[in-house]
Design a protein around this motif. Sequence first.
Motif, PDB file in Angstrom:
ATOM      1  N   GLU A  47       0.846  -1.205   0.000  1.00  0.00           N
ATOM      2  CA  GLU A  47       0.000   0.000   0.000  1.00  0.00           C
ATOM      3  C   GLU A  47       0.881   1.255   0.000  1.00  0.00           C
ATOM      4  OE1 GLU A  47      -2.267   2.637   3.251  1.00  0.00           O
ATOM      5  OE2 GLU A  47      -2.124   0.494   3.665  1.00  0.00           O
ATOM      6  N   PHE A  48       1.920   1.255   0.820  1.00  0.00           N
ATOM      7  CA  PHE A  48       2.872   2.374   0.896  1.00  0.00           C
ATOM      8  C   PHE A  48       3.477   2.656  -0.480  1.00  0.00           C
ATOM      9  CE2 PHE A  48       7.497   3.125   1.065  1.00  0.00           C
ATOM     10  CZ  PHE A  48       7.530   4.412   1.604  1.00  0.00           C
ATOM     11  N   LEU A  49       3.899   1.597  -1.159  1.00  0.00           N
ATOM     12  CA  LEU A  49       4.501   1.744  -2.485  1.00  0.00           C
ATOM     13  C   LEU A  49       3.461   2.178  -3.512  1.00  0.00           C
ATOM     14  CD1 LEU A  49       6.991   1.392  -4.304  1.00  0.00           C
ATOM     15  CD2 LEU A  49       6.334  -1.014  -4.590  1.00  0.00           C
ATOM     16  N   SER A 116     -11.892   2.594   4.230  1.00  0.00           N
ATOM     17  CA  SER A 116     -10.470   2.637   4.575  1.00  0.00           C
ATOM     18  C   SER A 116      -9.776   1.338   4.176  1.00  0.00           C
ATOM     19  CB  SER A 116     -10.290   2.888   6.079  1.00  0.00           C
ATOM     20  OG  SER A 116     -10.923   1.866   6.835  1.00  0.00           O
ATOM     21  N   VAL A 117     -10.475   0.226   4.290  1.00  0.00           N
ATOM     22  CA  VAL A 117      -9.903  -1.092   3.963  1.00  0.00           C
ATOM     23  C   VAL A 117      -9.794  -1.279   2.452  1.00  0.00           C
ATOM     24  CG1 VAL A 117     -10.276  -3.593   4.116  1.00  0.00           C
ATOM     25  CG2 VAL A 117     -10.725  -2.150   6.111  1.00  0.00           C
ATOM     26  N   THR A 118     -10.857  -0.955   1.726  1.00  0.00           N
ATOM     27  CA  THR A 118     -10.854  -1.195   0.279  1.00  0.00           C
ATOM     28  C   THR A 118      -9.945  -0.209  -0.463  1.00  0.00           C
ATOM     29  OG1 THR A 118     -12.875   0.127  -0.010  1.00  0.00           O
ATOM     30  CG2 THR A 118     -13.135  -2.252   0.260  1.00  0.00           C
ATOM     31  N   SER A 119      -9.871   1.035   0.017  1.00  0.00           N
ATOM     32  CA  SER A 119      -8.979   2.007  -0.633  1.00  0.00           C
ATOM     33  C   SER A 119      -7.520   1.613  -0.427  1.00  0.00           C
ATOM     34  CB  SER A 119      -9.235   3.424  -0.108  1.00  0.00           C
ATOM     35  OG  SER A 119      -8.971   3.518   1.281  1.00  0.00           O
ATOM     36  N   ASP A 120      -7.197   1.135   0.773  1.00  0.00           N
ATOM     37  CA  ASP A 120      -5.827   0.662   1.034  1.00  0.00           C
ATOM     38  C   ASP A 120      -5.486  -0.538   0.150  1.00  0.00           C
ATOM     39  OD1 ASP A 120      -5.573   2.602   2.963  1.00  0.00           O
ATOM     40  OD2 ASP A 120      -5.697   1.250   4.687  1.00  0.00           O
ATOM     41  N   ALA A 121      -6.454  -1.443  -0.016  1.00  0.00           N
ATOM     42  CA  ALA A 121      -6.230  -2.632  -0.846  1.00  0.00           C
ATOM     43  C   ALA A 121      -5.998  -2.247  -2.308  1.00  0.00           C
ATOM     44  CB  ALA A 121      -7.413  -3.587  -0.733  1.00  0.00           C
TER      45      ALA A 121
END
Length: 231
Positions: A47-49, A116-121
């Motif tokens: 996610e960071f990348l 928050s979960v799906t956007s991070d994924a």
Amino acid sequence: MNRDLKLLEEKIGYHFQDFSLLKKAMMHSSYVNEKHLPKYECNERLEFLGDAVLEVISSEFLFYEHETMPEGELTKTRASMVCEQSLAYCARDIHLGDYLLLGKGEEATGGRKRESVTSDALEALIGAIYIDGGFANAKEFVHRFVLNDLENKKLFFDSKTILQEIVQANFDAAISYDLIAEEGPDHDKSFTVSVHIGPEEYGNGKGRTKKAAEQEAAYQTILLLHKKNIK
């Protein structure tokens, strides 16, 4: 789960050389904790990348798409395009939540639909594609699934403001948002809201928060008004 992820590959039109990267991109921290796996096995590093890759691609897109737009406006526009809500909207388009590996607690509390979960994924998926297939493949994915249909997305995200402007210009009446239904347990609520312009009811919207339901209702109302050639 591998079979399910193969369906995700078909959906996004990208096939991984290293399939474990796709699995890691879908692996939420709650799943890793529950399985007693090392913390770094979850999708947070990807996610960071992916966040950084997305910023470069969206910045380049805006730079060439709006050749006279000043830096401050470019920054503001990019922020709205790649914010949590916008990415969750894009994730919903490809049903990304269906493919997540979640812990039982996160699953039970509606994690598959949590923005928050799906956007991070989605960001983790971009990071995984970047590692697996390079910048060109990541760029193709972002253009196809994030930077697509921006006019309609803007209409959706700014729906309450846009509707207010339409009503002020065309009606001698006020807008009101009325909560007409509230369902589900506290951890997984669903709200239904209707929009009235004066006494007349227009669009309805459903969402996990009242604000999201109002936004959807405003968007549906704008579409109804556009069909009547009211803009």
